[in-house]
Design a protein around this motif. Structure first.
Motif, short mmCIF file in Angstrom:
data_model
loop_
_atom_site.label_atom_id
_atom_site.label_comp_id
_atom_site.label_asym_id
_atom_site.label_seq_id
_atom_site.Cartn_x
_atom_site.Cartn_y
_atom_site.Cartn_z
N LEU A 1 -1.18 -5.53 -7.66
CA LEU A 1 -1.39 -5.28 -9.08
C LEU A 1 -0.08 -4.80 -9.73
CD1 LEU A 1 -3.35 -5.17 -11.44
CD2 LEU A 1 -3.99 -2.87 -10.71
N GLN A 2 0.65 -3.93 -9.05
CA GLN A 2 1.95 -3.49 -9.55
C GLN A 2 2.90 -4.67 -9.71
OE1 GLN A 2 3.05 -0.66 -6.54
NE2 GLN A 2 2.51 1.10 -7.81
N THR B 1 -9.72 -3.31 -5.63
CA THR B 1 -9.55 -1.86 -5.60
C THR B 1 -10.83 -1.15 -5.97
OG1 THR B 1 -8.78 -1.77 -7.89
CG2 THR B 1 -7.10 -2.03 -6.18
N LEU C 1 -7.82 -5.99 -9.17
CA LEU C 1 -8.57 -4.82 -9.65
C LEU C 1 -9.95 -4.76 -9.02
CD1 LEU C 1 -7.61 -4.71 -13.41
CD2 LEU C 1 -7.25 -2.90 -11.73
N ARG D 1 -7.45 3.12 -11.62
CA ARG D 1 -7.64 2.84 -10.19
C ARG D 1 -6.78 3.74 -9.33
NH1 ARG D 1 -11.08 0.21 -12.42
NH2 ARG D 1 -11.94 -1.74 -11.68
N SER D 2 -5.53 3.93 -9.73
CA SER D 2 -4.64 4.74 -8.90
C SER D 2 -5.06 6.21 -8.91
CB SER D 2 -3.18 4.57 -9.32
OG SER D 2 -3.02 5.00 -10.66
N SER E 1 -8.36 6.47 -6.71
CA SER E 1 -8.19 6.36 -5.28
C SER E 1 -7.53 7.61 -4.70
CB SER E 1 -7.39 5.12 -4.91
OG SER E 1 -6.08 5.20 -5.45
N TYR F 1 -4.78 0.00 -14.12
CA TYR F 1 -4.01 0.47 -12.97
C TYR F 1 -4.03 1.99 -12.89
CZ TYR F 1 -0.02 1.75 -10.12
OH TYR F 1 0.79 2.33 -9.17
N ILE G 1 -3.42 -2.60 -4.75
CA ILE G 1 -2.69 -1.81 -5.75
C ILE G 1 -1.24 -2.30 -5.84
CG2 ILE G 1 -1.73 0.49 -6.23
CD1 ILE G 1 -4.57 0.46 -7.04
N GLN G 2 -0.62 -2.58 -4.69
CA GLN G 2 0.75 -3.09 -4.69
C GLN G 2 0.83 -4.45 -5.36
OE1 GLN G 2 1.93 -2.97 -0.58
NE2 GLN G 2 2.83 -0.93 -0.78
N ARG H 1 -7.11 -1.64 -0.04
CA ARG H 1 -6.98 -1.13 -1.41
C ARG H 1 -5.52 -0.88 -1.76
NH1 ARG H 1 -11.66 1.74 0.06
NH2 ARG H 1 -10.44 3.60 0.54
N ALA H 2 -4.77 -0.32 -0.83
CA ALA H 2 -3.34 -0.07 -1.08
C ALA H 2 -2.59 -1.38 -1.29
CB ALA H 2 -2.73 0.69 0.09
#
Length: 155
Positions: A109-110, A87, A84, A149-150, A153, A146, A106-107, A102-103
């Motif tokens: 984090l998923q 991101t 986090l 952040r998503s 972005s 999440y 995020i992945q 960042r991408a």
């Protein structure tokens, strides 16, 4: 000296107790006694009343909290927190993290959220109330972060 004399000698010993035809080898080490309470081959199983108590909790009683489980959830949560931060760096410190970084965060984090979901699903009904609450709170916080952040972005 020749190469054969310099090389260390390797000795291979067969320690299997049985020969290829299934008979016991005469040079096999002696059998060790089975642990006390272990069923021997050919013995009849003990009735349920005589069987030793299982290591798990008794039916109807609540399981005890396990500090190792809390460590596992904390480890996954701290990993997600680091992702986090990665991101958030791009949004707050314009240009410190690239879009690809960042991408990737995020992945990651998923993936951590997915792991916690699996832990929650596979342990449902078998956790102490405090442990179950810990997993659900961690999942709630990570899902909300999440989403923030998503959405921040953008696509």
């Amino acid at each position: 000296m020749s190469d054969e004399e310099k090389a260390p000698r390797i000795v291979v010993r067969d320690r299997r107790a049985f020969a290829s035809d299934g008979s016991r080898r005469p040079d096999a080490p002696p059998r060790s006694e089975p642990p006390a309470g272990a069923p021997s081959l050919g013995s009849e199983p003990k009735p349920a009343a005589e069987a030793p108590a299982a290591s798990g909790p008794a039916p109807g009683s609540a399981p005890e909290e396990d500090p190792r489980f809390k460590q596992l959830v904390s480890l996954l949560f701290s990993q997600a927190a680091m992702l986090l931060e990665q991101t958030a760096e791009g949004a707050e410190k314009s240009g410190s993290a690239t879009g690809a970084q960042r991408a990737e965060a995020i992945q990651g984090l998923q993936a951590v959220i997915g792991l916690l979901e699996v832990v929650e699903e596979k342990t449902r009904g078998r956790l102490a109330p405090g442990d179950a609450r810990l997993v659900s709170q961690a999942l709630y916080q990570l899902r909300m972060a999440y989403m923030e952040r998503s959405q921040a972005s953008g696509p």
